[in-house]
Write a protein that holds these residues in place. Structure first.
Motif, PDB file in Angstrom:
ATOM      1  N   PHE A  13     -30.756  22.119 -15.874  1.00 15.20           N
ATOM      2  CA  PHE A  13     -29.921  23.210 -15.392  1.00 15.20           C
ATOM      3  C   PHE A  13     -30.359  23.577 -13.981  1.00 15.20           C
ATOM      4  CE2 PHE A  13     -29.686  23.639 -20.006  1.00 15.20           C
ATOM      5  CZ  PHE A  13     -28.328  23.775 -20.195  1.00 15.20           C
ATOM      6  N   GLY A  14     -29.416  24.016 -13.159  1.00 16.03           N
ATOM      7  CA  GLY A  14     -29.720  24.412 -11.790  1.00 16.03           C
ATOM      8  C   GLY A  14     -30.501  25.711 -11.746  1.00 16.03           C
ATOM      9  N   PRO A  15     -30.902  26.131 -10.537  1.00 19.35           N
ATOM     10  CA  PRO A  15     -31.673  27.370 -10.388  1.00 19.35           C
ATOM     11  C   PRO A  15     -30.910  28.601 -10.887  1.00 19.35           C
ATOM     12  CG  PRO A  15     -31.221  26.353  -8.237  1.00 19.35           C
ATOM     13  CD  PRO A  15     -30.691  25.438  -9.285  1.00 19.35           C
ATOM     14  N   ASP A  16     -29.580  28.488 -10.942  1.00 14.93           N
ATOM     15  CA  ASP A  16     -28.766  29.586 -11.463  1.00 14.93           C
ATOM     16  C   ASP A  16     -28.579  29.496 -12.971  1.00 14.93           C
ATOM     17  OD1 ASP A  16     -27.151  27.339 -11.532  1.00 14.93           O
ATOM     18  OD2 ASP A  16     -25.536  28.201 -10.320  1.00 14.93           O
ATOM     19  N   GLY A  17     -29.218  28.483 -13.591  1.00 15.64           N
ATOM     20  CA  GLY A  17     -29.107  28.317 -15.042  1.00 15.64           C
ATOM     21  C   GLY A  17     -27.854  27.595 -15.487  1.00 15.64           C
ATOM     22  N   LEU A  18     -27.138  26.980 -14.532  1.00 14.57           N
ATOM     23  CA  LEU A  18     -25.865  26.323 -14.845  1.00 14.57           C
ATOM     24  C   LEU A  18     -25.928  24.822 -14.601  1.00 14.57           C
ATOM     25  CD1 LEU A  18     -23.422  28.918 -13.217  1.00 14.57           C
ATOM     26  CD2 LEU A  18     -24.150  28.771 -15.616  1.00 14.57           C
ATOM     27  N   ILE A  19     -25.006  24.134 -15.239  1.00 14.23           N
ATOM     28  CA  ILE A  19     -24.827  22.702 -15.050  1.00 14.23           C
ATOM     29  C   ILE A  19     -23.324  22.432 -14.967  1.00 14.23           C
ATOM     30  CG2 ILE A  19     -24.871  22.205 -17.536  1.00 14.23           C
ATOM     31  CD1 ILE A  19     -26.344  19.580 -16.843  1.00 14.23           C
ATOM     32  N   ALA A  20     -22.932  21.525 -14.070  1.00  9.04           N
ATOM     33  CA  ALA A  20     -21.523  21.154 -13.947  1.00  9.04           C
ATOM     34  C   ALA A  20     -21.101  20.377 -15.188  1.00  9.04           C
ATOM     35  CB  ALA A  20     -21.299  20.309 -12.702  1.00  9.04           C
ATOM     36  N   LEU A  79     -24.676  12.992 -20.748  1.00  9.67           N
ATOM     37  CA  LEU A  79     -25.365  13.475 -19.553  1.00  9.67           C
ATOM     38  C   LEU A  79     -25.474  12.332 -18.562  1.00  9.67           C
ATOM     39  CD1 LEU A  79     -28.315  15.508 -21.110  1.00  9.67           C
ATOM     40  CD2 LEU A  79     -26.238  16.406 -20.062  1.00  9.67           C
ATOM     41  N   ASP A  80     -25.474  12.669 -17.282  1.00  6.50           N
ATOM     42  CA  ASP A  80     -25.653  11.626 -16.272  1.00  6.50           C
ATOM     43  C   ASP A  80     -27.129  11.230 -16.190  1.00  6.50           C
ATOM     44  OD1 ASP A  80     -26.737  13.800 -14.867  1.00  6.50           O
ATOM     45  OD2 ASP A  80     -25.861  13.166 -12.974  1.00  6.50           O
ATOM     46  N   CYS A  81     -27.429  10.280 -15.319  1.00  2.00           N
ATOM     47  CA  CYS A  81     -28.776   9.700 -15.238  1.00  2.00           C
ATOM     48  C   CYS A  81     -29.852  10.719 -14.862  1.00  2.00           C
ATOM     49  CB  CYS A  81     -28.791   8.529 -14.257  1.00  2.00           C
ATOM     50  SG  CYS A  81     -28.242   8.974 -12.593  1.00  2.00           S
ATOM     51  N   ASP A  82     -29.496  11.760 -14.135  1.00  2.00           N
ATOM     52  CA  ASP A  82     -30.451  12.793 -13.750  1.00  2.00           C
ATOM     53  C   ASP A  82     -30.426  13.985 -14.703  1.00  2.00           C
ATOM     54  OD1 ASP A  82     -31.293  11.414 -11.415  1.00  2.00           O
ATOM     55  OD2 ASP A  82     -29.496  12.131 -10.370  1.00  2.00           O
ATOM     56  N   GLN A  83     -29.578  13.927 -15.691  1.00  7.39           N
ATOM     57  CA  GLN A  83     -29.368  15.020 -16.655  1.00  7.39           C
ATOM     58  C   GLN A  83     -28.973  16.329 -15.987  1.00  7.39           C
ATOM     59  OE1 GLN A  83     -32.916  13.513 -17.443  1.00  7.39           O
ATOM     60  NE2 GLN A  83     -31.579  11.859 -18.093  1.00  7.39           N
ATOM     61  N   ASP A  84     -28.266  16.228 -14.828  1.00  8.29           N
ATOM     62  CA  ASP A  84     -27.842  17.448 -14.145  1.00  8.29           C
ATOM     63  C   ASP A  84     -26.325  17.590 -14.062  1.00  8.29           C
ATOM     64  OD1 ASP A  84     -27.305  15.539 -12.219  1.00  8.29           O
ATOM     65  OD2 ASP A  84     -28.510  16.483 -10.651  1.00  8.29           O
ATOM     66  N   ALA A  85     -25.626  16.827 -14.895  1.00 10.05           N
ATOM     67  CA  ALA A  85     -24.177  16.959 -15.041  1.00 10.05           C
ATOM     68  C   ALA A  85     -23.799  16.521 -16.461  1.00 10.05           C
ATOM     69  CB  ALA A  85     -23.429  16.112 -14.015  1.00 10.05           C
ATOM     70  N   VAL A  86     -22.824  17.200 -17.024  1.00  7.39           N
ATOM     71  CA  VAL A  86     -22.357  16.917 -18.382  1.00  7.39           C
ATOM     72  C   VAL A  86     -20.944  16.357 -18.306  1.00  7.39           C
ATOM     73  CG1 VAL A  86     -21.766  17.958 -20.617  1.00  7.39           C
ATOM     74  CG2 VAL A  86     -23.710  18.818 -19.343  1.00  7.39           C
ATOM     75  N   LEU A  87     -20.696  15.332 -19.098  1.00  9.19           N
ATOM     76  CA  LEU A  87     -19.346  14.796 -19.269  1.00  9.19           C
ATOM     77  C   LEU A  87     -18.950  15.049 -20.714  1.00  9.19           C
ATOM     78  CD1 LEU A  87     -16.873  13.130 -18.349  1.00  9.19           C
ATOM     79  CD2 LEU A  87     -18.147  11.081 -19.058  1.00  9.19           C
ATOM     80  N   LEU A  88     -17.873  15.808 -20.896  1.00  7.99           N
ATOM     81  CA  LEU A  88     -17.338  16.038 -22.221  1.00  7.99           C
ATOM     82  C   LEU A  88     -16.116  15.152 -22.397  1.00  7.99           C
ATOM     83  CD1 LEU A  88     -17.305  19.948 -22.435  1.00  7.99           C
ATOM     84  CD2 LEU A  88     -19.107  18.386 -23.184  1.00  7.99           C
ATOM     85  N   LEU A  89     -16.147  14.261 -23.374  1.00  5.54           N
ATOM     86  CA  LEU A  89     -14.958  13.513 -23.746  1.00  5.54           C
ATOM     87  C   LEU A  89     -14.278  14.364 -24.802  1.00  5.54           C
ATOM     88  CD1 LEU A  89     -16.370   9.891 -23.927  1.00  5.54           C
ATOM     89  CD2 LEU A  89     -15.291  11.053 -22.016  1.00  5.54           C
ATOM     90  N   VAL A  90     -13.045  14.786 -24.505  1.00  2.27           N
ATOM     91  CA  VAL A  90     -12.377  15.777 -25.346  1.00  2.27           C
ATOM     92  C   VAL A  90     -11.004  15.294 -25.798  1.00  2.27           C
ATOM     93  CG1 VAL A  90     -13.556  17.665 -24.143  1.00  2.27           C
ATOM     94  CG2 VAL A  90     -11.257  17.009 -23.416  1.00  2.27           C
TER      95      VAL A  90
END
Length: 129
Positions: A13-20, A79-90
């Motif tokens: 998660f980013g410094p703001d506690g969020l992830i794209a 999660l991507d390779c850096d675990q700093d983005a989420v992909l939801l298949l919906v």
């Protein structure tokens, strides 16, 4: 779905506690939207199989479809390779965009600036009565 702390502990998660978080239609590959998740939103999504995001403008959890009925059933969370983005298949019910379009990505850059490449399928005032 999954309610495992081992998954949440791996997320950067980013410094703001969020992830794209990107939502993509699982069977067509259509990119529907980008939103943000905090740990609570991701945990709820993993536990329930329904997309839950964090609304930065409302500063609270936002369960996709809670006011519009346009829900997202989660098929897979990646999660991507850096675990700093989420992909939801919906599996998207109805439209994903608050403008009434299927996808939030309806503006295309061209030599004359931005052009709308998709018309609304539902009037926004019909989505949010």
């Amino acid at each position: 779905m999954i309610a495992d702390r081992r998954v949440l502990d791996r997320v950067a998660f980013g410094p703001d506690g969020l992830i794209a978080a990107i939502a993509q239609q699982h069977d067509t590959g259509e990119v529907l939207m980008l939103a943000w998740m905090n740990a609570d939103a991701l945990a709820e999504t993993l536990a329930t199989g329904q997309a839950c995001y964090f609304s930065r403008s409302r500063n609270r959890l936002w369960r996709k479809g809670e006011s519009s009925g346009q829900t997202q059933r989660v098929v897979s969370v990646r999660l991507d390779c850096d675990q700093d983005a989420v992909l939801l298949l919906v599996d998207q019910t109805g439209v994903a965009c608050h403008t009434g379009r299927r996808s939030c990505f309806y503006l295309e850059a061209g030599p004359d600036g931005l052009a709308e490449i998709a018309a609304p399928l539902v009037a926004p005032d019909q989505l949010y009565r």
